[in-house]
Design an enzyme around this catalytic site. Sequence first.
Site, PDB file in Angstrom:
ATOM      1  N   ARG A 247       2.074   8.613   7.058  1.00  0.00           N
ATOM      2  CA  ARG A 247       2.302   8.468   8.493  1.00  0.00           C
ATOM      3  C   ARG A 247       3.782   8.209   8.783  1.00  0.00           C
ATOM      4  NH1 ARG A 247      -1.119   3.679  10.398  1.00  0.00           N
ATOM      5  NH2 ARG A 247      -0.490   2.895   8.356  1.00  0.00           N
TER       6      ARG A 247
ATOM      7  N   LYS B  68       7.129  -6.032  10.783  1.00  0.00           N
ATOM      8  CA  LYS B  68       7.061  -5.442   9.444  1.00  0.00           C
ATOM      9  C   LYS B  68       8.400  -4.941   8.923  1.00  0.00           C
ATOM     10  CE  LYS B  68       3.720  -2.640   8.482  1.00  0.00           C
ATOM     11  NZ  LYS B  68       2.780  -1.507   8.583  1.00  0.00           N
TER      12      LYS B  68
ATOM     13  N   PHE C 146      -3.762  -0.322   7.119  1.00  0.00           N
ATOM     14  CA  PHE C 146      -4.383  -1.629   6.918  1.00  0.00           C
ATOM     15  C   PHE C 146      -5.494  -1.572   5.865  1.00  0.00           C
ATOM     16  CE2 PHE C 146      -2.687  -2.165  11.384  1.00  0.00           C
ATOM     17  CZ  PHE C 146      -1.630  -2.938  10.992  1.00  0.00           C
TER      18      PHE C 146
ATOM     19  N   LYS D 197       0.823  -1.218   0.000  1.00  0.00           N
ATOM     20  CA  LYS D 197       0.000   0.000   0.000  1.00  0.00           C
ATOM     21  C   LYS D 197       0.853   1.262   0.000  1.00  0.00           C
ATOM     22  CE  LYS D 197      -2.682   0.265   3.532  1.00  0.00           C
ATOM     23  NZ  LYS D 197      -1.938   1.141   4.434  1.00  0.00           N
TER      24      LYS D 197
ATOM     25  N   TRP E 222       6.938  -0.770  -7.813  1.00  0.00           N
ATOM     26  CA  TRP E 222       8.058  -1.334  -7.054  1.00  0.00           C
ATOM     27  C   TRP E 222       9.266  -1.529  -7.978  1.00  0.00           C
ATOM     28  CZ3 TRP E 222      11.228  -5.571  -7.195  1.00  0.00           C
ATOM     29  CH2 TRP E 222      11.968  -5.839  -6.035  1.00  0.00           C
TER      30      TRP E 222
ATOM     31  N   THR F 239       4.001   1.524  -0.857  1.00  0.00           N
ATOM     32  CA  THR F 239       4.742   1.539  -2.118  1.00  0.00           C
ATOM     33  C   THR F 239       3.873   2.082  -3.249  1.00  0.00           C
ATOM     34  OG1 THR F 239       6.070  -0.356  -1.394  1.00  0.00           O
ATOM     35  CG2 THR F 239       6.003   0.094  -3.762  1.00  0.00           C
TER      36      THR F 239
ATOM     37  N   PHE G 178       3.066  -8.863  -9.497  1.00  0.00           N
ATOM     38  CA  PHE G 178       4.256  -9.689  -9.275  1.00  0.00           C
ATOM     39  C   PHE G 178       4.551 -10.454 -10.572  1.00  0.00           C
ATOM     40  CE2 PHE G 178       3.344  -8.630  -5.028  1.00  0.00           C
ATOM     41  CZ  PHE G 178       4.439  -8.947  -4.233  1.00  0.00           C
TER      42      PHE G 178
ATOM     43  N   ALA H 175      -3.772   1.695  12.821  1.00  0.00           N
ATOM     44  CA  ALA H 175      -5.172   1.631  12.377  1.00  0.00           C
ATOM     45  C   ALA H 175      -5.938   0.487  13.020  1.00  0.00           C
ATOM     46  CB  ALA H 175      -5.241   1.512  10.863  1.00  0.00           C
TER      47      ALA H 175
END
Length: 560
Positions: free
Chosen positions: A96, A107, A303, A73, A412, A75, A384, A275
């Site tokens: 954030r 993470k 999230f 998200k 990405w 990214t 991907f 969140a």
Amino acid sequence: MPHLSDIDIARKATPLPIRQIAAKIGIDDALLEHYGQYKAKVSLAALKPQTDAPGGKLILVTAITPTPAGEGKTTTTVGLGDALSRLGKKAVLALREPSLGPVFGVKGGAAGGGYAQVIPMEDINLHFTGDLHAVGAANNLLAALIDNHIYQGNALGIDPRRISWKRCVDMNDRQLRQITCGLGGRLNGMPREDGFDITVASEIMAIFCLASGVTDLKERLAQIVIGYTSEDKPVTAGDLKAQGALAALLKDAVKPNLVQTLEGTPAFIHGGPFANIAHGCNSVTATKMALQYGEYTVTEAGFGADLGAEKFLDIKCRAAGLCPDAVVIVATVRALKHHGGAAKTALSEENLSALTAGLPNLLGHIDNVTRVFGLPAVVAINRFPQDTEAELALVAEKCTALGANVVLSEVWEKGGAGGEALAKEVIRLCESGGKPLLRPVYPLDMPLRGKIEAVAQNVYGAEGVDFVPAAKKELDKLEAMGYGRLPVCMAKTQYSFSDNPTLLGRPTGFRISVKSVRLAAGAGFVVVLTGEVMTMPGLPKVPASELIDVDENGGISGLF
């Protein structure tokens, strides 16, 4: 060609001096407080009067229910900002700040990834400009003032058994969830039970992010309810005359931080409530500053859309008078197959049956954004290499049937160039019609129990809500005290629409269990704790910290 880590990619970038980034959007260097060459705080004087600043378009980026497979998200948010810049739009990001808890826990770093990152990546993930430490210091000053007041005679009559204010630390530390303090004799204070929250779950973090200025900040701080007397009367931080000192600790932290992406797009990074246990949005101040200086502001909520987006729309937008012009819902084929029952080790294999079974999760989030909240949406598939054409076509078919176009995102791997198709769809959504009319899930005059049930049934898809007796009693008390018009901030597992993290996909036939509620009067909402959610996370068996190191030259490794 060997694969470069996120941190290696970030180090190869040649950032512009932060004054040049500010100049791109018309912020004068005199309004910057420099923290080295590549990051700065922006004076609150940069905020223009509302009449002078009509504001740009606001784009909210949210996602499906997160999985171990990853969604990307942040990214996608960063890459979309860069793509908008490539298309000639004056784009600004509003993100954030990462908490140290996840950085050293599960993470790892949180500054985007691949060629869609904000930099300086190490600084952003480790201390940054000290905002979270300032929030923690203010939180713990208030805790110290409470216990000192009791020690010095307790003129306010605070019942030590009914203190609701906890201490905090910006680290995952389960050992501190419940503690006994004040041991060792009378000079060490009154023995009592206490506990710690993680800093990003502190009410002061929420206040910090929702306040519209220093005056509003102090007013909100004064309204914090820290506990009750033996006569059941609330005691506030204002009763302790604490708001001035708390605001003094936050006076620099309230100024938004300005950095840049790898491609030089300006990015405000400010505030970081979780969140799943808080409201999950960056500061109102940073968002409004971005809207005033950019044509397109791209922001994200934590999230999935059931958590961060719901709170962004029901809490932040109401408090700040905001409404997104478009919403991006991020998903991956891999994650959807995981929601459909595919093993984590088999997500690279084509599996149309698992994808079909997992797609209702994405469709549920689309339905919430478009039908419940009434906002235009686009699905960004974070592609991907292993995704097959058949899988991508199946996702597009099902989403289009709900009125949301699907666009492939390759930010990405390609940075902004990989997000141009997404950016064009976002521009189309923003410019093809008038300003959307946000429909909150509930009206503020609805009773608190009704608001909780509205979120559970309309957003989560629950059959209903079960309240434990203590939660019922507390809700009735809050209504009687005059707090019934506040919105609710649902604390729930991020891993499911339900409050059971093992129920993947789009579960049905479940009920939400409310075990307790907390008043956050200064923040302006009631926190509702469901299931087994914790306000102080723990570390995993193998924490990310085991991979993080620093060399003699100060070079950090292991942050992705």
